[in-house]
Design an enzyme around this catalytic site. Sequence first.
Site, PDB file in Angstrom:
ATOM      1  N   ASP A  20       0.870  -1.180   0.000  1.00 20.64           N
ATOM      2  CA  ASP A  20       0.000   0.000   0.000  1.00 20.64           C
ATOM      3  C   ASP A  20       0.913   1.238   0.000  1.00 20.64           C
ATOM      4  O   ASP A  20       2.149   1.123  -0.111  1.00 20.64           O
ATOM      5  CB  ASP A  20      -0.998  -0.038   1.173  1.00 20.64           C
ATOM      6  CG  ASP A  20      -0.363   0.239   2.525  1.00 20.64           C
ATOM      7  OD1 ASP A  20       0.887   0.352   2.612  1.00 20.64           O
ATOM      8  OD2 ASP A  20      -1.107   0.337   3.523  1.00 20.64           O
ATOM      9  N   CYS A  77       3.435  -2.775   3.983  1.00 24.96           N
ATOM     10  CA  CYS A  77       2.543  -1.671   4.343  1.00 24.96           C
ATOM     11  C   CYS A  77       3.274  -0.832   5.387  1.00 24.96           C
ATOM     12  O   CYS A  77       4.497  -0.935   5.501  1.00 24.96           O
ATOM     13  CB  CYS A  77       1.166  -2.167   4.792  1.00 24.96           C
ATOM     14  SG  CYS A  77       1.090  -3.053   6.360  1.00 24.96           S
ATOM     15  N   THR A  79       3.267  -0.979   8.680  1.00 27.90           N
ATOM     16  CA  THR A  79       3.841  -1.842   9.719  1.00 27.90           C
ATOM     17  C   THR A  79       4.169  -3.244   9.216  1.00 27.90           C
ATOM     18  O   THR A  79       4.911  -3.973   9.866  1.00 27.90           O
ATOM     19  CB  THR A  79       2.835  -2.006  10.868  1.00 27.90           C
ATOM     20  OG1 THR A  79       1.629  -2.573  10.323  1.00 27.90           O
ATOM     21  CG2 THR A  79       2.533  -0.685  11.554  1.00 27.90           C
ATOM     22  N   HIS A 110      11.842 -22.709   9.340  1.00 27.22           N
ATOM     23  CA  HIS A 110      10.896 -23.442  10.196  1.00 27.22           C
ATOM     24  C   HIS A 110       9.449 -23.356   9.699  1.00 27.22           C
ATOM     25  O   HIS A 110       8.706 -24.307   9.829  1.00 27.22           O
ATOM     26  CB  HIS A 110      10.945 -22.902  11.632  1.00 27.22           C
ATOM     27  CG  HIS A 110      12.149 -23.353  12.387  1.00 27.22           C
ATOM     28  ND1 HIS A 110      12.273 -23.222  13.755  1.00 27.22           N
ATOM     29  CD2 HIS A 110      13.306 -23.940  11.966  1.00 27.22           C
ATOM     30  CE1 HIS A 110      13.442 -23.710  14.139  1.00 27.22           C
ATOM     31  NE2 HIS A 110      14.097 -24.136  13.076  1.00 27.22           N
ATOM     32  N   HIS A 145       9.156 -29.963  11.226  1.00 27.92           N
ATOM     33  CA  HIS A 145       8.339 -28.790  10.892  1.00 27.92           C
ATOM     34  C   HIS A 145       7.197 -29.126   9.948  1.00 27.92           C
ATOM     35  O   HIS A 145       6.174 -28.447   9.956  1.00 27.92           O
ATOM     36  CB  HIS A 145       9.225 -27.678  10.314  1.00 27.92           C
ATOM     37  CG  HIS A 145      10.331 -27.304  11.250  1.00 27.92           C
ATOM     38  ND1 HIS A 145      10.101 -26.666  12.447  1.00 27.92           N
ATOM     39  CD2 HIS A 145      11.667 -27.536  11.188  1.00 27.92           C
ATOM     40  CE1 HIS A 145      11.245 -26.498  13.076  1.00 27.92           C
ATOM     41  NE2 HIS A 145      12.214 -27.019  12.341  1.00 27.92           N
TER      42      HIS A 145
HETATM   43  C1  RB5 Z   1      -1.876   2.905   6.323  1.00 26.25           C
HETATM   44  O1  RB5 Z   1      -1.910   4.166   6.899  1.00 26.25           O
HETATM   45  C2  RB5 Z   1      -1.460   1.875   7.375  1.00 26.25           C
HETATM   46  O2  RB5 Z   1      -2.504   1.667   8.275  1.00 26.25           O
HETATM   47  C3  RB5 Z   1      -1.061   0.591   6.708  1.00 26.25           C
HETATM   48  O3  RB5 Z   1      -0.016   0.837   5.832  1.00 26.25           O
HETATM   49  C4  RB5 Z   1      -0.559  -0.514   7.630  1.00 26.25           C
HETATM   50  O4  RB5 Z   1       0.397  -0.043   8.515  1.00 26.25           O
HETATM   51  C5  RB5 Z   1      -1.587  -1.305   8.294  1.00 26.25           C
HETATM   52  O5  RB5 Z   1      -1.302  -2.283   9.008  1.00 26.25           O
END
Ligand code: RB5
Length: 161
Positions: A20, A77, A79, A110, A145
């Site tokens: 994203d 994304c 995070t 694993h 595993h």
């Molecule tokens: C987008 O702002 C953010 O929420 C997305 O990139 C991600 O971190 C979601 O888990």
Amino acid sequence: MIYFNEIKGDKNMKIAIGCDHGGLPLKESCIKALNELGFEYIDCGTYTPDSVDYPDYAAKVCEKILNKEADKGILLCGTGIGIGVAANKFKGIFCAHITDKFSAQMASEHNNANIISMGARITSNEDAYEFVKIFFTTPFAGGRHCNRLEKIAEIENKNFK
Ligand code: RB5
């Protein structure tokens, strides 16, 4: 069976990559690592910093793998969490959230993950490059595993339509 696919010879691996807007800053360094590994890749977008919804890009990458157009995937994304959670809603997808070298290694050795997810607000470009190299050059260890992954597949079969 998709759970225990072997790492193919370098030139035969095809990787689907998607992100994203939050993950976009990491895409270039991941593609650099894939190029150096000699892998083909399919860039599923997003391509601009405009705000988009990460489940859409998780879906694009998962579909490439489940349709066997790609062997494995990378999802990015902010995070790495949201896009990875979305990916794990697809039957047959094992997406591992990577934040360090050890998790990059273990995700393959694993867990035999077929996708890794990373976050551009957590991981630097340099680290993402390293983690991609580690994940895609670490073979699945198999052995004990396999039994554990089979149990995950059983849970999936029981709970997913
Ligand atoms: C987008 O702002 C953010 O929420 C997305 O990139 C991600 O971190 C979601 O888990």
